[in-house]
Write a protein that holds these residues in place. Structure first.
Motif, PDB file in Angstrom:
ATOM      1  N   TYR A   1      -0.668   0.072  -4.520  1.00 40.42           N
ATOM      2  CA  TYR A   1      -1.685  -0.193  -4.670  1.00 40.42           C
ATOM      3  C   TYR A   1      -2.715   0.242  -3.533  1.00 40.42           C
ATOM      4  CZ  TYR A   1       1.096  -2.786  -8.094  1.00 40.42           C
ATOM      5  OH  TYR A   1       2.062  -3.183  -8.609  1.00 40.42           O
ATOM      6  N   ARG A   2      -3.996   0.362  -3.187  1.00 37.64           N
ATOM      7  CA  ARG A   2      -4.828   0.635  -3.231  1.00 37.64           C
ATOM      8  C   ARG A   2      -6.380   1.210  -3.418  1.00 37.64           C
ATOM      9  NH1 ARG A   2      -2.849   5.466   1.158  1.00 37.64           N
ATOM     10  NH2 ARG A   2      -0.271   4.856   1.520  1.00 37.64           N
ATOM     11  N   CYS A   3      -7.692   0.067  -2.759  1.00 38.24           N
ATOM     12  CA  CYS A   3      -8.654  -0.121  -3.488  1.00 38.24           C
ATOM     13  C   CYS A   3      -9.131   1.307  -3.116  1.00 38.24           C
ATOM     14  CB  CYS A   3      -9.258  -0.783  -2.232  1.00 38.24           C
ATOM     15  SG  CYS A   3     -11.112  -1.459  -3.526  1.00 38.24           S
TER      16      CYS A   3
ATOM     17  N   THR B   1       1.037  -1.710   0.566  1.00 41.54           N
ATOM     18  CA  THR B   1       0.028  -0.128   0.083  1.00 41.54           C
ATOM     19  C   THR B   1       0.667   1.749   0.421  1.00 41.54           C
ATOM     20  OG1 THR B   1      -0.342  -0.020   2.844  1.00 41.54           O
ATOM     21  CG2 THR B   1      -1.850  -0.965   1.353  1.00 41.54           C
ATOM     22  N   HIS B   2       1.917   1.156   0.228  1.00 40.83           N
ATOM     23  CA  HIS B   2       3.197   2.109  -0.100  1.00 40.83           C
ATOM     24  C   HIS B   2       4.794   1.323   0.273  1.00 40.83           C
ATOM     25  CE1 HIS B   2       2.873   1.797   5.319  1.00 40.83           C
ATOM     26  NE2 HIS B   2       3.911   0.430   4.755  1.00 40.83           N
ATOM     27  N   THR B   3       5.509   3.023  -0.047  1.00 42.66           N
ATOM     28  CA  THR B   3       7.056   2.324  -0.240  1.00 42.66           C
ATOM     29  C   THR B   3       7.970   2.266   0.937  1.00 42.66           C
ATOM     30  OG1 THR B   3       7.615   4.423  -1.161  1.00 42.66           O
ATOM     31  CG2 THR B   3       7.550   2.528  -2.683  1.00 42.66           C
ATOM     32  N   SER B   4       6.903   2.535   1.834  1.00 47.70           N
ATOM     33  CA  SER B   4       7.719   2.041   2.966  1.00 47.70           C
ATOM     34  C   SER B   4       8.113   0.701   3.168  1.00 47.70           C
ATOM     35  CB  SER B   4       6.463   2.538   4.291  1.00 47.70           C
ATOM     36  OG  SER B   4       6.082   3.950   4.101  1.00 47.70           O
ATOM     37  N   PRO B   5       7.373  -0.063   3.470  1.00 48.26           N
ATOM     38  CA  PRO B   5       8.007  -2.036   3.500  1.00 48.26           C
ATOM     39  C   PRO B   5       9.689  -2.038   2.525  1.00 48.26           C
ATOM     40  CG  PRO B   5       6.066  -1.685   1.387  1.00 48.26           C
ATOM     41  CD  PRO B   5       6.335  -0.298   2.901  1.00 48.26           C
TER      42      PRO B   5
ATOM     43  N   HIS C   1       2.480   5.348  -8.074  1.00 53.46           N
ATOM     44  CA  HIS C   1       3.949   5.132  -7.690  1.00 53.46           C
ATOM     45  C   HIS C   1       3.847   6.370  -6.699  1.00 53.46           C
ATOM     46  CE1 HIS C   1       3.314   4.134 -11.647  1.00 53.46           C
ATOM     47  NE2 HIS C   1       4.070   3.732 -11.703  1.00 53.46           N
ATOM     48  N   GLN C   2       5.290   5.957  -6.169  1.00 54.41           N
ATOM     49  CA  GLN C   2       5.569   6.814  -4.262  1.00 54.41           C
ATOM     50  C   GLN C   2       6.869   6.892  -4.837  1.00 54.41           C
ATOM     51  OE1 GLN C   2       3.926   4.826  -0.723  1.00 54.41           O
ATOM     52  NE2 GLN C   2       2.953   6.247  -1.116  1.00 54.41           N
ATOM     53  N   ILE C   3       7.395   7.657  -3.766  1.00 50.44           N
ATOM     54  CA  ILE C   3       9.023   7.547  -3.714  1.00 50.44           C
ATOM     55  C   ILE C   3       9.342   8.037  -1.706  1.00 50.44           C
ATOM     56  CG2 ILE C   3       8.771  10.233  -5.056  1.00 50.44           C
ATOM     57  CD1 ILE C   3      12.014   9.539  -3.823  1.00 50.44           C
ATOM     58  N   GLU C   4      10.261   6.925  -1.727  1.00 45.50           N
ATOM     59  CA  GLU C   4      10.106   6.683  -0.363  1.00 45.50           C
ATOM     60  C   GLU C   4      11.672   6.959  -0.079  1.00 45.50           C
ATOM     61  OE1 GLU C   4       7.625   5.291   1.800  1.00 45.50           O
ATOM     62  OE2 GLU C   4       8.619   5.107   3.114  1.00 45.50           O
ATOM     63  N   GLY C   5      12.064   8.108   0.822  1.00 45.24           N
ATOM     64  CA  GLY C   5      13.446   8.505   1.194  1.00 45.24           C
ATOM     65  C   GLY C   5      13.875   7.910   2.505  1.00 45.24           C
TER      66      GLY C   5
HETATM   67  N1  PHE Z   1       4.034   5.503   3.805  1.00 43.87           N
HETATM   68  C1  PHE Z   1       3.292   6.436   3.799  1.00 43.87           C
HETATM   69  C2  PHE Z   1       2.338   6.470   2.918  1.00 43.87           C
HETATM   70  O1  PHE Z   1       1.896   6.025   2.251  1.00 43.87           O
HETATM   71  C3  PHE Z   1       4.159   8.177   3.894  1.00 43.87           C
HETATM   72  C4  PHE Z   1       5.026   8.782   4.730  1.00 43.87           C
HETATM   73  C5  PHE Z   1       6.439   7.944   4.565  1.00 43.87           C
HETATM   74  C6  PHE Z   1       5.147   9.019   5.899  1.00 43.87           C
HETATM   75  C7  PHE Z   1       7.581   8.102   4.930  1.00 43.87           C
HETATM   76  C8  PHE Z   1       6.207   9.160   6.221  1.00 43.87           C
HETATM   77  C9  PHE Z   1       7.160   8.817   6.221  1.00 43.87           C
HETATM   78  O2  PHE Z   1       1.157   7.294   2.923  1.00 43.87           O
END
Ligand code: PHE
Length: 355
Positions: A198-200, A172-176, A211-215
């Motif tokens: 992906y989110r429903c 659901t996010h790139t945080s994993p 698409h996301q960019i995570e840092g």
């Molecule tokens: N993972 C969060 C989201 O998809 C975004 C986020 C990433 C927030 C990293 C804080 C730090 O909503």
């Protein structure tokens, strides 16, 4: 005895009648080849009496020279006319309309992803990836989102097969990727992760895949000022502006504490939106200081290490930078849209070095 004059005149007229280079070659063989008429006549010289041999020999040699040059001349004229005929038949009509070539275009998502990667690479970030199909543990639990946590509902997750620890989801996010990378290495860390999420959810401003960019930056002295400076710098280079106002609005994410929503300054008129100084704000992502539990879940001592993390939507960044009004058009595969909003594959972004 050979009649040299007759032999010569017959030979010259035979040469004269040749119409192509192979006929000339045949004539040469018939006349001057091993068993050629002139060769035979020269061989026959041996039988002639000495006085006659002298005259006949001289006459035959002269005839041979004339035949040789006649063959040469004929060969050249034929080669010339054959070349002219070939050139005439192969001539190009430069007034014919050209058949257009189709050239592919780079999708704005790809273009913007490459731009983002280049900017962060200049700031010393490496690029990491993770799977689109994640397990529950990496997508939620390790990020401090326990099973019963209401934040799970916030995510409109697409659940796949399995249950318990084996439960899989479309991430659901790139945080994993934070979890995967930290568990696989040792601090300090400085990387981005970019990819599909992906989110429903599907309406004017949401597509089920985006698409996301995570840092993520982890070090011993990392603080919120670094986070702000890093995002400000990125946004200035990305939008190619001298100044982009950035505002942190207090928010909540289970994996960061404190957490903030990132807004950038803009001005809106009837049908346009301009990034930069103005009296309006636009949300472009979330961020915060990495929650101690997340570090602990990756075997990192939170009393020794701390860090910041951020996440931004790539479509949103692309829409703002390139004036693309409708999110859903990104995924309609309409070739006219791609021709208009896509990028020339040979275009090299001018961003690198802009820092
Ligand atoms: N993972 C969060 C989201 O998809 C975004 C986020 C990433 C927030 C990293 C804080 C730090 O909503």
């Amino acid at each position: 005895m050979t009649d040299v004059n007759l032999l010569l005149s017959e030979s010259l007229s035979a040469i004269e009648t040749c119409v192509n280079s192979s006929a000339v070659e045949e004539a040469r063989i018939t006349l001057l080849g091993k068993k050629g008429k002139l060769t035979e006549a020269l061989k026959a010289l041996g039988q002639a009496d000495p006085e006659e041999r002298k005259n006949l020999g001289a006459a035959l040699n002269q005839a041979k020279e004339q035949i040789t040059s006649a063959l040469e001349a004929k060969k050249n004229t034929i080669a010339d006319s054959e070349l002219n005929a070939k050139l005439a038949s192969e001539k190009l009509d430069v007034t014919l309309p050209v058949v257009g070539e189709t050239r592919g275009r780079i999708h704005p998502i790809t273009q913007v992803s490459e731009e983002i990667t280049a900017i962060f690479a200049d700031m010393g970030f490496s690029a990491k990836t993770g799977p689109d199909i994640e397990d529950d543990e990496h997508n939620f639990s390790a990020l401090n989102i326990p099973e019963s946590h209401p934040a799970r509902q916030m995510h409109d997750t697409f659940y796949l097969q399995g249950n318990g620890d084996n439960k899989t989801v479309l991430r659901t996010h790139t945080s994993p990727v934070q979890i995967r990378t930290m568990r696989n290495g040792k601090p300090p860390f400085r990387f981005i992760a970019l990819g599909s999420t992906y989110r429903c959810d599907s309406d004017l401003t949401h597509t089920p895949m985006f698409h996301q960019i995570e840092g993520l930056v982890v070090g011993k002295e990392i603080n919120m000022g670094h986070l702000r400076g890093c995002l400000s710098e990125f946004l200035k280079v990305f939008f190619e502006l001298d100044e982009v106002p950035v505002r942190f609005r207090p928010s909540f994410f289970p994996f960061t504490e404190p957490s903030a929503e990132v807004d950038i300054g803009c001005s809106r008129s009837k049908d346009s939106l301009k990034i930069g100084a103005g009296n309006d704000w636009l949300e472009i992502g979330g961020c915060g200081m990495v929650h101690p539990n997340v570090l602990k879940n990756c075997g990192i001592n939170p009393n020794e290490w701390q860090g910041f993390a951020f996440g931004m939507g790539i479509e949103r960044l692309a829409m703002l930078k390139y004036g693309i009004p409708d999110l859903r058009t990104f995924f309609e595969s309409d070739i006219r849209w791609l021709t208009h909003y896509g990028f020339d594959p040979l275009h090299i972004p001018s961003l690198v070095g802009g820092l």
